[in-house]
Design a protein around this motif. Structure first.
Motif, PDB file in Angstrom:
ATOM      1  N   UNK A   1       0.467  -1.145   0.105  1.00 36.82           N
ATOM      2  CA  UNK A   1       0.484  -0.089  -0.468  1.00 36.82           C
ATOM      3  C   UNK A   1       0.980   1.223  -0.026  1.00 36.82           C
ATOM      4  N   UNK A   2       0.709   1.981  -0.717  1.00 34.87           N
ATOM      5  CA  UNK A   2       1.080   3.444  -0.737  1.00 34.87           C
ATOM      6  C   UNK A   2       0.135   4.688  -0.543  1.00 34.87           C
ATOM      7  N   UNK A   3       0.134   5.444   0.567  1.00 34.04           N
ATOM      8  CA  UNK A   3      -0.753   5.988   0.852  1.00 34.04           C
ATOM      9  C   UNK A   3      -0.286   7.582   1.091  1.00 34.04           C
ATOM     10  N   UNK A   4      -0.438   8.282   0.019  1.00 33.09           N
ATOM     11  CA  UNK A   4       0.464  10.132   0.181  1.00 33.09           C
ATOM     12  C   UNK A   4      -0.878  10.790   1.260  1.00 33.09           C
ATOM     13  N   UNK A   5      -0.231  10.765   2.278  1.00 33.12           N
ATOM     14  CA  UNK A   5      -0.917  12.303   2.790  1.00 33.12           C
ATOM     15  C   UNK A   5      -0.475  13.430   3.038  1.00 33.12           C
ATOM     16  N   UNK A   6      -2.357  14.525   3.516  1.00 33.15           N
ATOM     17  CA  UNK A   6      -2.003  15.734   3.695  1.00 33.15           C
ATOM     18  C   UNK A   6      -1.225  16.492   4.367  1.00 33.15           C
ATOM     19  N   UNK A   7       0.333  15.688   4.959  1.00 27.00           N
ATOM     20  CA  UNK A   7       1.392  16.325   6.084  1.00 27.00           C
ATOM     21  C   UNK A   7       2.509  16.784   5.825  1.00 27.00           C
TER      22      UNK A   7
ATOM     23  N   UNK B   1       4.557  14.510  11.964  1.00 28.58           N
ATOM     24  CA  UNK B   1       4.844  12.993  11.363  1.00 28.58           C
ATOM     25  C   UNK B   1       4.412  12.078  12.550  1.00 28.58           C
ATOM     26  N   UNK B   2       3.852  10.934  10.753  1.00 26.34           N
ATOM     27  CA  UNK B   2       2.620  10.142  11.404  1.00 26.34           C
ATOM     28  C   UNK B   2       4.050   8.181  11.124  1.00 26.34           C
ATOM     29  N   UNK B   3       3.874   7.690  12.294  1.00 29.06           N
ATOM     30  CA  UNK B   3       4.325   6.868  12.189  1.00 29.06           C
ATOM     31  C   UNK B   3       4.241   6.266  13.237  1.00 29.06           C
TER      32      UNK B   3
ATOM     33  N   UNK C   1       6.913   9.262   4.794  1.00 25.41           N
ATOM     34  CA  UNK C   1       8.336   9.406   3.951  1.00 25.41           C
ATOM     35  C   UNK C   1       8.635  11.031   3.826  1.00 25.41           C
ATOM     36  N   UNK C   2       9.630  11.573   3.712  1.00 26.50           N
ATOM     37  CA  UNK C   2      10.163  13.019   3.330  1.00 26.50           C
ATOM     38  C   UNK C   2       8.775  13.569   2.376  1.00 26.50           C
ATOM     39  N   UNK C   3       8.513  12.675   1.267  1.00 30.73           N
ATOM     40  CA  UNK C   3       7.350  13.289  -0.245  1.00 30.73           C
ATOM     41  C   UNK C   3       5.594  12.498   0.908  1.00 30.73           C
ATOM     42  N   UNK C   4       6.001  12.564   2.682  1.00 29.21           N
ATOM     43  CA  UNK C   4       4.029  12.967   2.672  1.00 29.21           C
ATOM     44  C   UNK C   4       3.639  11.635   2.516  1.00 29.21           C
TER      45      UNK C   4
END
Length: 230
Positions: free
Chosen positions: A44-50, A58-60, A166-169
């Protein structure tokens, strides 16, 4: 080249690349369009608005997938002698302390998870240069620095995964294998997605989940509609 074109055509018949699907529909499609001879990983690749550069965005976290990852996790327990029997009984592949610290200093990192205890973090912390870049550094937040060694080993063996934006959100995570049935892939994906939703930073503005894509090794990505799980 013609065979590739045929394969590509066969794939495109099975789904619409411009459409968004539910988690279960996407799981079924990915299984259908995976043509590798080996048992491909499903990710899964989840692109977040952070903005991951901000500490408060930071979401971990960690999540235990209900059906495991399909991958055999190699676990190293860096523990004092009184905890060795507990670690071995729980299924740790490697158990010890000083001898493994020396091996890691020499470049050995042939494991997937390292679990340790607070009292030896002074020794383990010195391995940051080797373990950090490989994502192997134990951390209390992910449950890999603990006094309950047995639980940590069992969790890691049983499908617990760590994830981090990651750095790209974007959060990338393996949630199973192409040999899993679609329902199990869907269950695992939903467990991860729900965990990420609960971790939404209060400082994140606007749309939190921007896009979700499910794919397998070498397959095209299938877009999941965030409305189907939020």
């Amino acid at each position: 080249m013609a065979t590739l074109t045929k394969k590509r055509k066969a794939v495109l018949v099975k789904y619409d690349a411009n459409k968004s699907y539910s988690v279960l529909e996407a799981s079924k499609i990915v299984k259908e369009i995976t043509t590798t001879k080996f048992d491909a990983s499903v990710d899964l690749a989840i692109r977040l608005g952070v903005d991951p550069r901000k500490a408060n965005q930071m979401v971990r976290g960690t999540v235990t997938l209900p059906h495991g990852t399909g991958k055999t996790m190699r676990v190293l327990a860096l523990v004092t002698p009184d905890k060795e029997a507990e670690a071995k009984a729980a299924g740790a592949d490697y158990v010890g302390l000083d001898e493994y610290i020396e091996k890691i200093k020499g470049g050995w990192t042939d494991v997937d998870v390292i679990i340790t205890m607070p009292s030896v973090m002074g020794k383990v912390g010195a391995l940051g240069r080797v373990l950090g870049p490989r994502g192997l550094m134990p951390n209390p937040k992910t449950g890999t620095v603990t006094m309950d060694i047995a639980k940590a080993v069992t969790d890691s063996k049983g499908g617990k995964i760590d994830f981090k934006v990651d750095k790209a959100g974007i959060i990338h995570a393996g949630i199973g294998k192409a040999s899993f049935d679609a329902t199990k892939l869907s269950d695992n994906a939903n467990e991860l997605l729900q965990t990420i939703l609960k971790l939404k930073p209060s400082s994140a503005k606007g749309n939190y989940v921007k896009s979700v894509t499910l794919s397998s090794t070498m397959s095209a990505g299938v877009t999941i509609d965030p409305k189907t799980f939020t």
